[in-house]
Design a protein around this motif. Structure first.
Motif, short mmCIF file in Angstrom:
data_model
loop_
_atom_site.label_atom_id
_atom_site.label_comp_id
_atom_site.label_asym_id
_atom_site.label_seq_id
_atom_site.Cartn_x
_atom_site.Cartn_y
_atom_site.Cartn_z
N GLY A 276 0.65 -1.15 0.09
CA GLY A 276 0.14 -0.11 -0.03
C GLY A 276 0.74 1.26 -0.09
O GLY A 276 2.07 1.37 -0.20
N LEU A 277 0.16 2.38 0.57
CA LEU A 277 0.71 3.77 0.62
C LEU A 277 0.78 4.21 1.96
O LEU A 277 -0.35 3.99 2.56
CB LEU A 277 0.24 4.62 -0.39
N ASP A 278 1.80 4.66 2.52
CA ASP A 278 1.97 5.19 3.96
C ASP A 278 1.94 6.52 3.97
O ASP A 278 2.57 7.24 3.50
CB ASP A 278 2.96 4.42 4.74
N PHE A 279 1.01 7.24 5.10
CA PHE A 279 0.84 8.45 4.94
C PHE A 279 1.30 8.70 6.43
O PHE A 279 0.67 8.52 7.36
CB PHE A 279 -0.49 9.34 4.70
N ALA A 280 2.43 9.22 6.82
CA ALA A 280 2.99 9.35 8.12
C ALA A 280 2.34 10.87 8.66
O ALA A 280 2.25 11.88 8.27
CB ALA A 280 4.68 9.45 8.44
N ALA A 281 1.67 10.46 10.03
CA ALA A 281 1.14 11.55 10.60
C ALA A 281 0.97 11.45 11.82
O ALA A 281 0.98 10.06 12.56
CB ALA A 281 -0.24 11.91 10.00
N PRO A 282 0.81 12.42 12.92
CA PRO A 282 0.71 12.11 14.34
C PRO A 282 -0.71 11.51 14.64
O PRO A 282 -1.52 11.28 13.98
CB PRO A 282 0.45 13.46 14.91
N THR A 283 -0.66 10.52 15.97
CA THR A 283 -1.80 9.84 16.15
C THR A 283 -2.65 10.76 16.41
O THR A 283 -2.68 11.89 17.23
CB THR A 283 -1.35 8.87 17.30
N GLY A 284 -3.97 10.55 16.18
CA GLY A 284 -5.18 11.27 16.10
C GLY A 284 -5.78 12.00 15.20
O GLY A 284 -6.48 12.86 15.21
N THR A 285 -4.92 12.16 14.12
CA THR A 285 -5.05 12.90 12.88
C THR A 285 -6.30 12.44 12.04
O THR A 285 -6.47 11.35 11.96
CB THR A 285 -3.82 12.97 11.91
N PRO A 286 -7.44 13.57 11.99
CA PRO A 286 -8.54 13.09 11.18
C PRO A 286 -8.43 12.42 10.16
O PRO A 286 -7.66 12.70 9.13
CB PRO A 286 -9.45 14.08 11.41
N LEU A 287 -9.13 11.16 9.53
CA LEU A 287 -9.17 10.44 8.48
C LEU A 287 -10.49 10.87 7.42
O LEU A 287 -11.45 10.62 8.46
CB LEU A 287 -8.94 9.10 8.70
N LYS A 288 -10.23 11.19 6.30
CA LYS A 288 -11.65 11.26 5.79
C LYS A 288 -12.06 10.34 4.38
O LYS A 288 -11.01 9.72 4.19
CB LYS A 288 -11.38 12.68 4.69
N ALA A 289 -13.40 10.16 4.02
CA ALA A 289 -13.72 9.25 3.28
C ALA A 289 -13.29 10.03 1.71
O ALA A 289 -13.65 11.04 1.51
CB ALA A 289 -15.21 8.93 3.25
N VAL A 290 -12.67 9.19 1.07
CA VAL A 290 -12.10 9.65 -0.18
C VAL A 290 -13.30 10.03 -1.19
O VAL A 290 -13.20 10.80 -2.10
CB VAL A 290 -11.00 8.78 -0.76
N HIS A 291 -14.31 9.17 -1.02
CA HIS A 291 -15.58 9.39 -1.77
C HIS A 291 -16.74 8.88 -1.20
O HIS A 291 -16.72 8.26 -0.34
CB HIS A 291 -15.51 8.71 -3.17
N GLY A 292 -17.92 9.24 -1.87
CA GLY A 292 -19.09 8.64 -1.27
C GLY A 292 -19.25 7.36 -1.22
O GLY A 292 -18.93 6.65 -2.48
N ALA A 293 -19.17 6.47 -0.25
CA ALA A 293 -19.26 4.92 -0.40
C ALA A 293 -19.97 4.54 0.89
O ALA A 293 -20.71 5.10 1.74
CB ALA A 293 -17.60 4.77 -0.24
N THR A 294 -20.17 3.04 0.76
CA THR A 294 -20.64 2.43 2.12
C THR A 294 -19.66 1.61 2.98
O THR A 294 -18.83 1.11 2.49
CB THR A 294 -21.75 1.18 1.48
N VAL A 295 -19.70 1.69 4.12
CA VAL A 295 -18.62 1.15 4.93
C VAL A 295 -18.92 -0.55 4.82
O VAL A 295 -20.03 -0.98 5.43
CB VAL A 295 -18.83 1.38 6.44
N LYS A 296 -17.94 -1.13 4.43
CA LYS A 296 -18.18 -2.56 3.85
C LYS A 296 -17.78 -3.15 5.25
O LYS A 296 -18.60 -4.45 5.74
CB LYS A 296 -17.20 -3.23 3.02
N SER A 297 -16.75 -2.90 6.02
CA SER A 297 -16.38 -3.28 7.43
C SER A 297 -15.67 -2.42 8.11
O SER A 297 -15.21 -1.50 7.82
CB SER A 297 -15.71 -4.59 7.05
N ALA A 298 -15.80 -2.58 9.58
CA ALA A 298 -14.95 -1.72 10.55
C ALA A 298 -14.51 -2.41 11.68
O ALA A 298 -15.63 -2.83 12.21
CB ALA A 298 -15.79 -0.55 10.64
N GLY A 299 -13.17 -2.78 12.03
CA GLY A 299 -12.91 -3.47 13.23
C GLY A 299 -11.29 -3.69 13.14
O GLY A 299 -10.58 -3.51 12.18
N TRP A 300 -11.20 -4.82 14.00
CA TRP A 300 -9.82 -5.29 14.20
C TRP A 300 -9.18 -6.15 12.95
O TRP A 300 -10.39 -7.19 12.58
CB TRP A 300 -9.48 -5.86 15.48
N SER A 301 -7.91 -6.23 12.30
CA SER A 301 -7.96 -7.08 11.35
C SER A 301 -6.18 -7.65 11.33
O SER A 301 -5.53 -7.42 10.55
CB SER A 301 -8.01 -6.37 9.94
N GLY A 302 -6.06 -8.06 12.77
CA GLY A 302 -4.50 -8.72 12.89
C GLY A 302 -3.54 -7.76 12.64
O GLY A 302 -3.34 -6.70 13.61
#
Length: 379
Positions: A276-302
């Motif tokens: 993938g592509l890594d964007f380094a930023a401080p912990t707690g920086t807000p993350l935005k949805a890149v486009h209108g979409a449906t949340v397929k999953s949200a949770g822990w993934s190893g």
């Protein structure tokens, strides 16, 4: 006046036929009966025809023509030996209505002057046409005296022949020179015409080549201009499209630095390369949805830690990994630029950052940077 009585020794034969039998007091003129008697006795006789004054004058005319032609320059005349000619006494030409033999061109000079003075006394020819002289048999001139006029005639004939021959050769040379000059002029004209035709053909070919080159250059310039205009139009259209997409797409976070790129190799990744592509930023920086979409999953993934998967309308999936917190749940619909979580360091990481992956509807991973750029976004 000269006497016309035949010579006592034999009758005159102008054509060389010989003389008949002569008698001292009488003229020999046998009859047909006497000839038969002579023939029966074995003897031969010859009838001598009586020649009139006109016949003798004709003989003189023939001799004059022969002399004139010989003096005119025939080449054969100078090769023949001189011939002695005996002429009889001539009658008075005016009595017969004919010109005097001494007045004939080329003949008068060949006749004895004594007879001319006697016959035509007081009628001298003022314009003699020849100066040749001739010695008669009666005069019995010496061999040298008889050779002199013949030599003069031969010399005149030779000179005339040589002059005629030189003139003929000169005319032949002039004709040959004229023919050579005409051939040379014709050859030069043909060569000039050929050179002019070749030059015209070359000029036409050069003009045609120049016209073709000009037309080709114009066509190429036109095609280039059209291509440039088309590319420019396409670029404008693409820019407009990307602008519209950019209005509907958003970067996942506003402040960042790229710490790892797609397919970068390294031992820290279990597959041996970065997915993938890594964007380094401080912990707690807000993350935005890149486009209108449906949340397929949200949770822990190893090893991905906390992960949110957004599914777009075309089936594309966008993964947000290593989150410190999530603000959406599975099945929820989000819009472009809506906050869905915050940067963290959960899972297999060395520091706080957002690990972003993009997968096609078929599940294949693609370069997130290239995909974001295709949506009109700048990294």
């Amino acid at each position: 006046m000269a006497s016309n009585t035949p010579a006592p020794e034999a009758p005159f034969d102008a054509f060389g036929g010989g003389a008949g039998p002569a008698a001292p007091d009488t003229e020999w003129n046998p009859t047909e009966g006497s000839l038969r008697a002579e023939n029966r006795s074995g003897g031969r006789h010859r009838v001598v025809k009586q020649r009139s004054n006109f016949a003798r004058s004709s003989t003189v005319l023939g001799v004059g023509v022969i002399a004139a032609v010989g003096a005119g320059g025939l080449a054969t005349a100078q090769e023949k030996p001189p011939v002695a000619i005996s002429l009889p006494d001539l009658p008075d030409m005016p009595d017969l209505g004919l010109p005097d033999a001494h007045d004939l061109p080329g003949v008068g000079a060949l006749l004895p002057q004594e007879n001319h003075e006697t016959v035509a006394e007081g009628r001298a020819n003022p314009n003699p046409l020849t100066v040749a002289t001739y010695a008669t048999d009666d005069e019995r001139a010496t061999k040298a005296e008889r050779a002199e006029p013949v030599a003069d005639v031969q010399a005149g004939a030779g000179d005339a022949g040589e002059a005629l021959r030189a003139r003929i050769l000169q005319q032949a040379e002039q004709q040959q020179a004229s023919a050579d000059a005409a051939d040379k002029a014709a050859a030069e004209k043909a060569a000039a015409e050929k050179a002019a035709a070749e030059a015209a053909a070359k000029a036409d070919a050069a003009e045609k080549a120049a016209a073709e080159a000009k037309a080709k250059a114009a066509a190429e310039a036109k095609a280039k201009a059209e291509a440039e205009a088309k590319a420019k139009a396409e670029a404008a259209a693409e820019a407009e499209r990307l602008a519209k997409l950019g209005a509907s797409y958003s970067m996942p976070l506003s402040s960042y630095s790229l710490s790892a790129t797609y397919m970068q190799s390294g031992s820290m990744w279990s597959s041996g390369y970065h997915t993938g592509l890594d964007f380094a930023a401080p912990t707690g920086t807000p993350l935005k949805a890149v486009h209108g979409a449906t949340v397929k999953s949200a949770g822990w993934s190893g090893s991905y830690g906390y992960r949110i998967v957004l599914e777009l309308s075309d089936g594309t999936e966008v993964w947000y990994c290593h989150l410190s917190s999530m603000t959406v749940s599975a099945g929820q619909t989000v819009g472009t630029g809506e906050t869905i979580g915050r940067v963290g360091a959960t899972g297999n990481v060395t520091g706080a950052h957002l690990h972003l992956e993009v997968h096609t509807a078929g599940g294949d991973g693609i370069d997130p940077a290239q995909w974001l750029r295709s949506k009109g976004l700048s990294l």
